[in-house]
Design a protein around this motif. Structure first.
Motif, PDB file in Angstrom:
ATOM      1  N   HIS A 167       6.869   1.427  21.642  1.00 14.49           N
ATOM      2  CA  HIS A 167       6.727   2.465  22.658  1.00 14.49           C
ATOM      3  C   HIS A 167       7.444   2.086  23.943  1.00 14.49           C
ATOM      4  N   ALA A 168       7.329   0.835  24.363  1.00 13.43           N
ATOM      5  CA  ALA A 168       7.995   0.391  25.586  1.00 13.43           C
ATOM      6  C   ALA A 168       9.512   0.478  25.456  1.00 13.43           C
ATOM      7  N   LEU A 169      10.036   0.042  24.316  1.00 14.32           N
ATOM      8  CA  LEU A 169      11.486   0.096  24.113  1.00 14.32           C
ATOM      9  C   LEU A 169      11.987   1.531  24.083  1.00 14.32           C
ATOM     10  N   ARG A 170      11.346   2.370  23.277  1.00 13.29           N
ATOM     11  CA  ARG A 170      11.837   3.746  23.124  1.00 13.29           C
ATOM     12  C   ARG A 170      11.694   4.536  24.428  1.00 13.29           C
ATOM     13  N   THR A 171      10.621   4.297  25.168  1.00 17.73           N
ATOM     14  CA  THR A 171      10.435   4.984  26.447  1.00 17.73           C
ATOM     15  C   THR A 171      11.546   4.628  27.420  1.00 17.73           C
ATOM     16  N   ASN A 172      12.117   3.446  27.268  1.00 22.44           N
ATOM     17  CA  ASN A 172      13.189   2.993  28.149  1.00 22.44           C
ATOM     18  C   ASN A 172      14.575   3.178  27.543  1.00 22.44           C
ATOM     19  N   GLY A 173      14.677   4.016  26.530  1.00 21.46           N
ATOM     20  CA  GLY A 173      15.966   4.348  25.958  1.00 21.46           C
ATOM     21  C   GLY A 173      16.586   3.269  25.104  1.00 21.46           C
ATOM     22  N   ILE A 174      15.789   2.308  24.656  1.00 21.09           N
ATOM     23  CA  ILE A 174      16.285   1.223  23.808  1.00 21.09           C
ATOM     24  C   ILE A 174      15.965   1.582  22.360  1.00 21.09           C
ATOM     25  N   ASP A 175      16.985   1.895  21.597  1.00 16.45           N
ATOM     26  CA  ASP A 175      16.805   2.469  20.268  1.00 16.45           C
ATOM     27  C   ASP A 175      17.071   1.498  19.129  1.00 16.45           C
ATOM     28  N   ASP A 176      17.155   0.214  19.429  1.00 21.07           N
ATOM     29  CA  ASP A 176      17.393  -0.785  18.382  1.00 21.07           C
ATOM     30  C   ASP A 176      16.392  -0.618  17.247  1.00 21.07           C
ATOM     31  N   LYS A 177      16.884  -0.550  16.024  1.00 15.86           N
ATOM     32  CA  LYS A 177      16.017  -0.562  14.845  1.00 15.86           C
ATOM     33  C   LYS A 177      15.881  -2.012  14.401  1.00 15.86           C
ATOM     34  N   ILE A 178      14.678  -2.538  14.457  1.00 17.56           N
ATOM     35  CA  ILE A 178      14.436  -3.965  14.254  1.00 17.56           C
ATOM     36  C   ILE A 178      13.706  -4.171  12.930  1.00 17.56           C
ATOM     37  N   ALA A 179      14.331  -4.882  12.021  1.00 17.78           N
ATOM     38  CA  ALA A 179      13.773  -5.072  10.680  1.00 17.78           C
ATOM     39  C   ALA A 179      12.867  -6.295  10.635  1.00 17.78           C
ATOM     40  N   GLY A 180      11.905  -6.249   9.708  1.00 19.47           N
ATOM     41  CA  GLY A 180      11.063  -7.402   9.432  1.00 19.47           C
ATOM     42  C   GLY A 180       9.707  -7.381  10.087  1.00 19.47           C
ATOM     43  N   PHE A 181       9.434  -6.354  10.917  1.00 24.69           N
ATOM     44  CA  PHE A 181       8.170  -6.307  11.661  1.00 24.69           C
ATOM     45  C   PHE A 181       7.421  -4.998  11.436  1.00 24.69           C
ATOM     46  N   GLY A 182       7.710  -4.324  10.342  1.00 23.18           N
ATOM     47  CA  GLY A 182       7.033  -3.080  10.031  1.00 23.18           C
ATOM     48  C   GLY A 182       7.943  -1.877  10.154  1.00 23.18           C
ATOM     49  N   SER A 183       7.575  -0.817   9.443  1.00 21.99           N
ATOM     50  CA  SER A 183       8.443   0.363   9.365  1.00 21.99           C
ATOM     51  C   SER A 183       8.546   1.133  10.672  1.00 21.99           C
ATOM     52  N   LEU A 184       7.566   1.000  11.556  1.00 17.90           N
ATOM     53  CA  LEU A 184       7.639   1.706  12.839  1.00 17.90           C
ATOM     54  C   LEU A 184       8.896   1.296  13.601  1.00 17.90           C
ATOM     55  N   LEU A 185       9.124  -0.003  13.726  1.00 20.13           N
ATOM     56  CA  LEU A 185      10.286  -0.507  14.446  1.00 20.13           C
ATOM     57  C   LEU A 185      11.573  -0.354  13.643  1.00 20.13           C
ATOM     58  N   GLU A 186      11.475  -0.237  12.347  1.00 22.45           N
ATOM     59  CA  GLU A 186      12.660  -0.074  11.503  1.00 22.45           C
ATOM     60  C   GLU A 186      13.151   1.358  11.451  1.00 22.45           C
ATOM     61  N   ARG A 187      12.206   2.330  11.505  1.00 22.24           N
ATOM     62  CA  ARG A 187      12.560   3.722  11.221  1.00 22.24           C
ATOM     63  C   ARG A 187      12.680   4.606  12.442  1.00 22.24           C
ATOM     64  N   PHE A 188      11.836   4.400  13.443  1.00 19.79           N
ATOM     65  CA  PHE A 188      11.716   5.397  14.522  1.00 19.79           C
ATOM     66  C   PHE A 188      12.290   4.869  15.851  1.00 19.79           C
ATOM     67  N   LEU A 231       0.808  -1.218   0.000  1.00 18.44           N
ATOM     68  CA  LEU A 231       0.000   0.000   0.000  1.00 18.44           C
ATOM     69  C   LEU A 231       0.842   1.271   0.000  1.00 18.44           C
ATOM     70  N   GLY A 232       2.095   1.169   0.426  1.00 20.11           N
ATOM     71  CA  GLY A 232       2.953   2.341   0.466  1.00 20.11           C
ATOM     72  C   GLY A 232       2.566   3.337   1.538  1.00 20.11           C
ATOM     73  N   LYS A 233       1.993   2.828   2.629  1.00 18.80           N
ATOM     74  CA  LYS A 233       1.632   3.689   3.746  1.00 18.80           C
ATOM     75  C   LYS A 233       1.770   2.884   5.036  1.00 18.80           C
ATOM     76  N   PRO A 234       1.844   3.545   6.193  1.00 14.40           N
ATOM     77  CA  PRO A 234       1.969   2.810   7.456  1.00 14.40           C
ATOM     78  C   PRO A 234       0.753   1.927   7.725  1.00 14.40           C
ATOM     79  N   VAL A 235       1.034   0.687   8.104  1.00 12.93           N
ATOM     80  CA  VAL A 235       0.010  -0.249   8.574  1.00 12.93           C
ATOM     81  C   VAL A 235       0.538  -0.762   9.906  1.00 12.93           C
TER      82      VAL A 235
END
Length: 246
Positions: A225-246, A211-215
């Motif tokens: 949200h839990a990871l980033r709130t706790n300062g864990i910035d790992d970019k994790i591929a394969g599970f959607g662009s949210l975890l890959e990009r932000f 679709l070329g848009k966030p799903v």
């Protein structure tokens, strides 16, 4: 995946009827972080009417303190709610009250599905959204009200009307895919799913490419949200662009 994490013990609190959250969360786990499950006893799992939904909510809230008390014995550093319906209930104020209750019972910070979903949409700059849930109309109304209160425009919502809290997990990838497509539109910025027992991360990630848009699957948003709130910035591929990009 680049390993950046410092390690955290997360208490992952789920309804006893839930069979999808742990499977998805354990797939998406940075090295040295761990998910420790606390199960909320659900003795009224039916969701096939507004009355049944009310009984489910009452039982969940009554059993939540015990589940938190038990999981706190592993000395977690943060609470992650692997359930979402109750966190949408009562809009922004209802979610805030839920979070405050968890904090008061545990002394720890908490990520809820409602907060995570909203923050994920904000990360993408989304305004007009389509929503998929497993809920009856009484639950869908609460989800729409929550996002509307935050300023999102809900283009469409599709509730699968799963008969029970357990049977939510029986919804097939084909059903999920069709539901996402049903709430899409050319001017929709992002699609998002509620209901943590819907195993939707893989379907959502696949549809993003098409679709070329966030799903956004709610379990992916909650993990993020839990990871980033706790300062864990790992970019994790394969599970959607949210975890890959932000």
């Amino acid at each position: 995946m680049t390993i950046l994490s410092k390690g955290r013990r997360f208490a992952l609190v789920v309804p006893s009827t839930n069979t999808s959250v742990e499977r998805e969360f354990h797939r998406v786990r940075p090295q040295d972080c761990s998910w420790h499950t606390g199960r909320i006893m659900i003795d009224a799992p039916a969701l096939d009417s507004a009355e049944a939904f009310g009984l489910f909510r009452e039982g969940l809230n009554a059993a939540l303190p015990s589940a938190l008390e038990i999981v706190m014995t592993c000395d977690p550093e943060y609470i992650v709610m692997g359930m979402s319906a109750e966190t949408f209930w009562g809009g922004v104020a209802g979610n805030a009250a839920f979070e405050e209750n968890v904090r008061s019972l545990t002394g720890l910070g908490v990520t809820t599905g409602a907060t995570a979903a909203a923050e994920a949409l904000k990360a993408f700059g989304a305004k007009k959204i389509g929503i998929v849930t497993p809920y009856q109309p009484v639950g869908d109304e609460q989800v729409v009200a929550y996002f509307t209160e935050l300023g999102f425009e809900v283009h469409a919502i599709h509730g699968l009307c799963s008969a029970s809290a357990t049977s939510i997990a029986d919804e097939t990838p084909e059903t999920l895919r069709a539901a996402f497509l049903a709430v899409d539109g050319p001017d929709v910025d992002a699609l998002i799913q509620a209901g943590t027992n819907l195993e939707a991360i893989a379907v959502a990630a696949e549809l993003e490419g098409e679709l070329g848009k966030p799903v956004i699957a709610i379990n992916a948003a909650t993990i993020w949200h839990a990871l980033r709130t706790n300062g864990i910035d790992d970019k994790i591929a394969g599970f959607g662009s949210l975890l890959e990009r932000f």
